[in-house]
Design an enzyme around this catalytic site. Structure first.
Site, PDB file in Angstrom:
ATOM      1  N   ALA A  44     -62.914 -31.255  12.176  1.00 62.73           N
ATOM      2  CA  ALA A  44     -61.753 -31.500  11.320  1.00 62.73           C
ATOM      3  C   ALA A  44     -61.049 -30.180  11.003  1.00 62.73           C
ATOM      4  CB  ALA A  44     -62.184 -32.197  10.040  1.00 62.73           C
ATOM      5  N   TYR A  46     -61.122 -27.492  12.816  1.00 67.92           N
ATOM      6  CA  TYR A  46     -60.504 -27.049  14.065  1.00 67.92           C
ATOM      7  C   TYR A  46     -59.161 -27.747  14.264  1.00 67.92           C
ATOM      8  CZ  TYR A  46     -59.753 -26.293  19.054  1.00 67.92           C
ATOM      9  OH  TYR A  46     -59.205 -25.957  20.248  1.00 67.92           O
ATOM     10  N   LEU A  93     -35.948 -54.138  12.248  1.00 67.37           N
ATOM     11  CA  LEU A  93     -34.858 -55.056  11.925  1.00 67.37           C
ATOM     12  C   LEU A  93     -35.363 -56.484  11.916  1.00 67.37           C
ATOM     13  CD1 LEU A  93     -32.151 -53.631  14.355  1.00 67.37           C
ATOM     14  CD2 LEU A  93     -32.106 -53.511  11.864  1.00 67.37           C
ATOM     15  N   GLU A 126     -23.175 -53.705  17.783  1.00 70.69           N
ATOM     16  CA  GLU A 126     -23.482 -52.776  18.880  1.00 70.69           C
ATOM     17  C   GLU A 126     -24.686 -53.309  19.647  1.00 70.69           C
ATOM     18  OE1 GLU A 126     -25.670 -49.138  17.189  1.00 70.69           O
ATOM     19  OE2 GLU A 126     -25.067 -50.274  15.432  1.00 70.69           O
ATOM     20  N   LYS A 128     -28.329 -53.838  21.156  1.00 69.78           N
ATOM     21  CA  LYS A 128     -29.690 -53.467  20.753  1.00 69.78           C
ATOM     22  C   LYS A 128     -30.394 -52.965  22.009  1.00 69.78           C
ATOM     23  CE  LYS A 128     -33.695 -55.097  18.182  1.00 69.78           C
ATOM     24  NZ  LYS A 128     -34.745 -54.601  19.055  1.00 69.78           N
ATOM     25  N   ASP A 130     -33.168 -51.710  24.484  1.00 66.75           N
ATOM     26  CA  ASP A 130     -34.586 -52.037  24.622  1.00 66.75           C
ATOM     27  C   ASP A 130     -35.345 -50.801  25.095  1.00 66.75           C
ATOM     28  OD1 ASP A 130     -36.847 -53.488  24.565  1.00 66.75           O
ATOM     29  OD2 ASP A 130     -36.390 -54.739  26.311  1.00 66.75           O
ATOM     30  N   TYR A 237     -27.952 -43.986  16.765  1.00 70.05           N
ATOM     31  CA  TYR A 237     -27.354 -45.095  16.023  1.00 70.05           C
ATOM     32  C   TYR A 237     -27.735 -45.160  14.545  1.00 70.05           C
ATOM     33  CZ  TYR A 237     -31.878 -47.115  17.322  1.00 70.05           C
ATOM     34  OH  TYR A 237     -33.208 -47.321  17.516  1.00 70.05           O
ATOM     35  N   LYS A 326     -30.756 -61.600  18.579  1.00 69.88           N
ATOM     36  CA  LYS A 326     -31.449 -61.467  19.865  1.00 69.88           C
ATOM     37  C   LYS A 326     -30.863 -62.410  20.920  1.00 69.88           C
ATOM     38  CE  LYS A 326     -34.950 -59.299  20.181  1.00 69.88           C
ATOM     39  NZ  LYS A 326     -36.258 -59.174  19.597  1.00 69.88           N
ATOM     40  N   CYS A 420     -67.358 -74.007  17.517  1.00 68.01           N
ATOM     41  CA  CYS A 420     -66.911 -72.682  17.923  1.00 68.01           C
ATOM     42  C   CYS A 420     -67.514 -72.348  19.289  1.00 68.01           C
ATOM     43  CB  CYS A 420     -67.352 -71.659  16.878  1.00 68.01           C
ATOM     44  SG  CYS A 420     -67.066 -69.956  17.403  1.00 68.01           S
ATOM     45  N   CYS A 423     -70.084 -69.089  18.624  1.00 70.22           N
ATOM     46  CA  CYS A 423     -71.340 -69.147  17.870  1.00 70.22           C
ATOM     47  C   CYS A 423     -71.881 -70.561  17.739  1.00 70.22           C
ATOM     48  CB  CYS A 423     -71.174 -68.507  16.500  1.00 70.22           C
ATOM     49  SG  CYS A 423     -70.206 -69.502  15.352  1.00 70.22           S
ATOM     50  N   CYS A 444     -63.651 -71.864  12.790  1.00 71.78           N
ATOM     51  CA  CYS A 444     -65.099 -71.778  12.923  1.00 71.78           C
ATOM     52  C   CYS A 444     -65.689 -71.571  11.528  1.00 71.78           C
ATOM     53  CB  CYS A 444     -65.438 -70.601  13.832  1.00 71.78           C
ATOM     54  SG  CYS A 444     -67.126 -70.038  13.674  1.00 71.78           S
ATOM     55  N   CYS A 450     -70.776 -65.427  13.114  1.00 65.95           N
ATOM     56  CA  CYS A 450     -69.985 -65.613  14.339  1.00 65.95           C
ATOM     57  C   CYS A 450     -69.600 -64.257  14.921  1.00 65.95           C
ATOM     58  CB  CYS A 450     -68.731 -66.427  14.038  1.00 65.95           C
ATOM     59  SG  CYS A 450     -67.701 -66.636  15.499  1.00 65.95           S
TER      60      CYS A 450
HETATM   61  S1  IVH Z   1     -30.799 -49.758  13.728  1.00 65.58           S
HETATM   62  C1  IVH Z   1     -33.099 -49.439   9.613  1.00 65.58           C
HETATM   63  N1  IVH Z   1     -29.586 -50.035  16.012  1.00 65.58           N
HETATM   64  O1  IVH Z   1     -34.663 -52.002  17.328  1.00 65.58           O
HETATM   65  C2  IVH Z   1     -32.770 -49.973  10.949  1.00 65.58           C
HETATM   66  N2  IVH Z   1     -31.951 -50.247  15.984  1.00 65.58           N
HETATM   67  O2  IVH Z   1     -36.113 -54.146  16.060  1.00 65.58           O
HETATM   68  C3  IVH Z   1     -32.578 -48.944  11.974  1.00 65.58           C
HETATM   69  N3  IVH Z   1     -32.937 -50.643  18.176  1.00 65.58           N
HETATM   70  O3  IVH Z   1     -36.815 -49.962  15.463  1.00 65.58           O
HETATM   71  C4  IVH Z   1     -32.468 -49.491  13.321  1.00 65.58           C
HETATM   72  N4  IVH Z   1     -31.067 -50.597  19.332  1.00 65.58           N
HETATM   73  O4  IVH Z   1     -35.981 -49.106  17.743  1.00 65.58           O
HETATM   74  C5  IVH Z   1     -30.761 -50.050  15.380  1.00 65.58           C
HETATM   75  N5  IVH Z   1     -28.374 -50.200  17.985  1.00 65.58           N
HETATM   76  C6  IVH Z   1     -29.540 -50.206  17.342  1.00 65.58           C
HETATM   77  C7  IVH Z   1     -30.762 -50.421  18.033  1.00 65.58           C
HETATM   78  C8  IVH Z   1     -31.940 -50.437  17.304  1.00 65.58           C
HETATM   79  C9  IVH Z   1     -32.387 -50.728  19.396  1.00 65.58           C
HETATM   80  C10 IVH Z   1     -34.386 -50.766  17.919  1.00 65.58           C
HETATM   81  C11 IVH Z   1     -34.971 -49.733  17.003  1.00 65.58           C
HETATM   82  C12 IVH Z   1     -35.599 -50.508  15.887  1.00 65.58           C
HETATM   83  C13 IVH Z   1     -35.792 -51.846  16.518  1.00 65.58           C
HETATM   84  C14 IVH Z   1     -35.869 -52.937  15.471  1.00 65.58           C
END
Ligand code: IVH
Length: 701
Positions: A44, A46, A93, A126, A128, A130, A237, A326, A420, A423, A444, A450
């Site tokens: 720890a 270290y 979100l 905007e 989202k 991935d 963002y 989504k 179960c 078990c 169970c 179990c």
């Molecule tokens: S805003 C407080 N904007 O989605 C909220 N998030 O499901 C700040 N993500 O953790 C997030 N595109 O990784 C925001 N245009 C966008 C995004 C975005 C992707 C992701 C982000 C977040 C996750 C939530």
């Protein structure tokens, strides 16, 4: 212990002196450890040295010369990334899937703020992205730290890797604030992903399932040289800490400022003024989805005004001022080969469909959940059936239904086990005493005998958001449990001592060696003083998830206090009422806590565990406000803000909001029409003020 000065408060010269001294010290320990096999400090200690060494480098990148210990190949590997505590938590979100839910979101925001229908409300839309979120910290325009989201409160310092991302400037343009934490998404394009997988295939290495996994795997690479060969991108963002003040007062303005500093921002972000406009934008982004060249999984809506964002605040881990809309889940059909029953931590029997592997939206799926007994019956799912499955984001794929005209003649209805499978104990569906309705989940009844439940509890205990013991994942726990090495949480902490005394060493096991054993012991060592909230969550008390664990930790302050109250929390007792009265906690949780401490086996396991582990009071954000730490009750009609907003504001300022007045109440804020609570406050002599006084008190008048 003398506290080290935070690197941000040091001059380069000071940091350099300490860095040099630490480097020599670490090298000497390395030599004693690796060559002489005779370490003179604990693991720890270290780790603390190395952590500090890395912190200095993150703050002063000029110290990270090619001969730094962090760069040296063959040096004691910095097996892990340094941890970074987020000054402002990185939250997630909430999701919505339908147009009605988008309308609800807008209506909810308006209601919370008390905005009439005719008052304008600007909301951005905007894509989202991935990928994975990352927080970049710039001080005086210079990139000094980059952290992954981690559990939202603590992430990992991946600065070395982020520096290899070409489009993230090491120095910002223009005049950014002194301290600027920019948050955004690191992602990989489709083209780069395909090229990377082709190279992986050629080299005989495993392929990445999708661009997000590839981006995550590349960013969390210990060797930045590998990251360098894997092109990553970034969209800014959001933001965390900004000092002395943010450059703009709207979401659009903030993103424009990021752009002016030279950071990449998404070009598709627009400002909308109604749910209809948001939905139209959602459709247009969805149409362009395939042509973007990178993965997106929805559209994010955010209230544009930063002042309104602050007023709206957060619920649990998601902001009230933003939501992710989504895209619909991806679907496919395949053959169901078998139904397996998994037994969870609480004994729940969950049916899992074993499928002929099929690709759904770029990911190979071989298992899907069938939810529970009633769902199998309702859909009449049989082994051998062709089934329709669906995958939405990170959620476990699910079986939607059966393609009946493809059913084999011999397929028989599935009979759900009433014992179960692990078990052999009876598995029952509890009947709700009040409603007389059977629970959908069959459980169970084997409890502690179990093995499946015991293993799942151990997995939960060591898991990332609980004690977070690196190297003790699901697979290892299964093995250790199977071999009798770890059967209860306390065993984790005696593992090293027992290993020393035993002839059958861990390092001689298959899949282990000197290094991985040492790493495991070190990871365990580091968790002997876990934060109280994590410790409570790790216990796996029913209905006590991360949020409730925080609430309990915050309320009780120490594990001893929670335990004492939990033990005394028989129905109708004062202790029960105390738990029940914690804001956000109710009778269901209070009962579960009482049940947990009433179980002698749990008490025994706790005694054993507490001999090795000392939970630490939660690290609280220190609030410097007149109401910090006070318990406040709002009653009567409020005129300047909605009740929800008042509550959220008080919590943001560090106060606790309670539903009822008691001896513990410090302040009652009463509006017109206040009744019994006001009377109770008078009876108990609790200070009572008006809404106006409250706003003055917190400086919002
Ligand atoms: S805003 C407080 N904007 O989605 C909220 N998030 O499901 C700040 N993500 O953790 C997030 N595109 O990784 C925001 N245009 C966008 C995004 C975005 C992707 C992701 C982000 C977040 C996750 C939530």
């Amino acid at each position: 212990m003398k506290l080290a000065k935070p690197p941000s408060a040091m001059t380069l010269a000071q940091a350099k002196r300490e860095h040099t001294r630490l480097g020599a010290e670490i090298a000497a320990h390395d030599a004693r450890y690796y060559r002489e096999d005779a370490p003179t400090i604990s693991d720890a200690e270290y780790d603390r040295l190395r952590l500090r060494y890395g912190e200095l480098e993150s703050a002063f990148p000029e110290l990270a010369s090619p001969d730094s210990l962090t760069k040296k190949v063959g040096a004691a590997p910095s097996e892990k990334f340094a941890k970074v505590r987020h000054k402002v938590p990185m939250l997630s979100l909430g999701n919505v899937f339908s147009e009605e839910e988008v309308e609800d979101f807008v209506a909810r925001v308006r209601r919370f703020l008390g905005l009439p229908a005719e008052a304008p409300l600007a909301i951005t839309a905007e894509p989202k992205i991935d990928g994975l979120s990352c927080s970049l910290r710039f001080e005086k325009g210079q990139l000094v730290q980059a952290a992954t989201r981690g559990d939202g409160f603590e992430g990992e310092d991946v600065a070395a890797n982020v520096r290899t991302i070409a489009e993230i400037p090491a120095r910002l343009k223009g005049e950014p604030p002194e301290v600027l934490e920019v948050r955004g998404e690191v992602y990989m394009t489709h083209a780069d992903f395909a090229a990377l997988n082709a190279r992986q295939a050629e080299a005989g290495k495993t392929l990445f399932a999708n661009p997000r996994n590839a981006a995550a795997g590349s960013l969390r690479q210990l060797d930045p040289n590998i990251t360098k060969g894997r092109p990553l991108h970034f969209f800014a963002y959001a933001w965390g800490e900004i000092l002395p003040r943010p450059p703009a007062d709207t979401q659009m303005g903030m993103v424009a400022a990021f752009k002016s500093y030279g950071l990449p921002v998404n070009p598709l972000m627009v400002l909308c003024h109604s749910a209809e406009e948001l939905i139209a934008k959602y459709r247009s982004i969805e149409e362009r989805r395939a042509a973007l060249g990178y993965d997106i999984d929805g559209v994010v809506y955010k209230v544009d005004s930063v002042v309104l964002q602050e007023r709206l605040g957060f619920v649990s881990r998601s902001p009230r001022w933003a939501v992710a809309h989504k895209f619909p889940a991806e679907q496919a059909t395949t053959i169901l080969r078998d139904i397996e029953i998994q037994v969870g931590r609480t004994g729940a029997l969950t049916p899992v469909a074993r499928l002929d592997p099929v690709t759904v939206g770029g990911v190979t799926v071989a298992n899907a959940t069938l939810h529970n007994e009633d769902e199998i019956a309702r859909k009449d799912v049989r082994i051998g059936d062709t089934v329709k499955i669906q995958r939405a984001g990170d959620v476990i794929p699910q079986v939607l239904g059966v393609v009946l005209d493809k059913r084999p003649a011999a397929a028989k209805p599935y009979v759900f086990p009433d014992h179960c499978p692990i078990c052999g104990s009876a598995a029952i569906r509890e009947i709700d005493e009040k409603t007389g309705v059977a629970d959908v989940v069959r459980r169970c009844t084997g409890g502690l005998i179990c093995a499946a439940q015991a293993v799942e509890r151990l997995k939960h205990f060591a898991s990332r958001n609980a004690l977070d013991i690196e190297g003790l994942g699901d697979k290892q726990i299964e093995q250790f449990y199977h071999d009798g090495l770890i059967t209860k949480p306390a065993d984790i902490f005696t593992l090293e001592a027992r290993d020393k005394a035993s002839l059958k060493k861990l390092k001689d096991r298959e899949g282990y060696g000197e290094t991985s054993t040492r790493n495991l012991f070190r990871a365990i060592e580091q968790r002997r003083a876990p934060p109280l909230n994590r410790f409570i969550f790790a216990l796996g008390i029913r209905h006590v998830g991360e949020t409730n664990a925080r609430r309990l930790a915050r309320h009780f302050g120490s594990f001893a206090a929670l335990r004492e109250t939990g033990r005394a929390a028989a129905p109708g007792s004062e202790a029960r009422a105390e738990i029940n009265n914690i804001e956000g906690v109710g009778e269901v949780v209070a009962e579960a806590v009482a049940d947990f401490f009433a179980e002698p086996h749990n008490e025994e396991a706790l005694d054993a565990l507490l001999a090795h582990v000392i939970p630490q009071p939660m690290e609280e954000i220190v609030f410097d406000t007149p109401v910090a730490g006070k318990t406040v009750v709002f009653t009567g009609a409020l005129e300047r803000m909605t009740r929800d907003e008042a509550k959220a504001m008080a919590e943001r300022l560090g106060a606790k909001v309670a539903a009822s007045v008691s001896k513990k109440t410090d302040l009652v804020v009463a509006g017109p029409g206040a009744g019994s609570k006001l009377a109770k406050a008078a009876e108990l002599g609790v200070e009572t003020i008006s809404e106006e006084d409250w706003l003055k008190l917190v400086g919002r008048a």
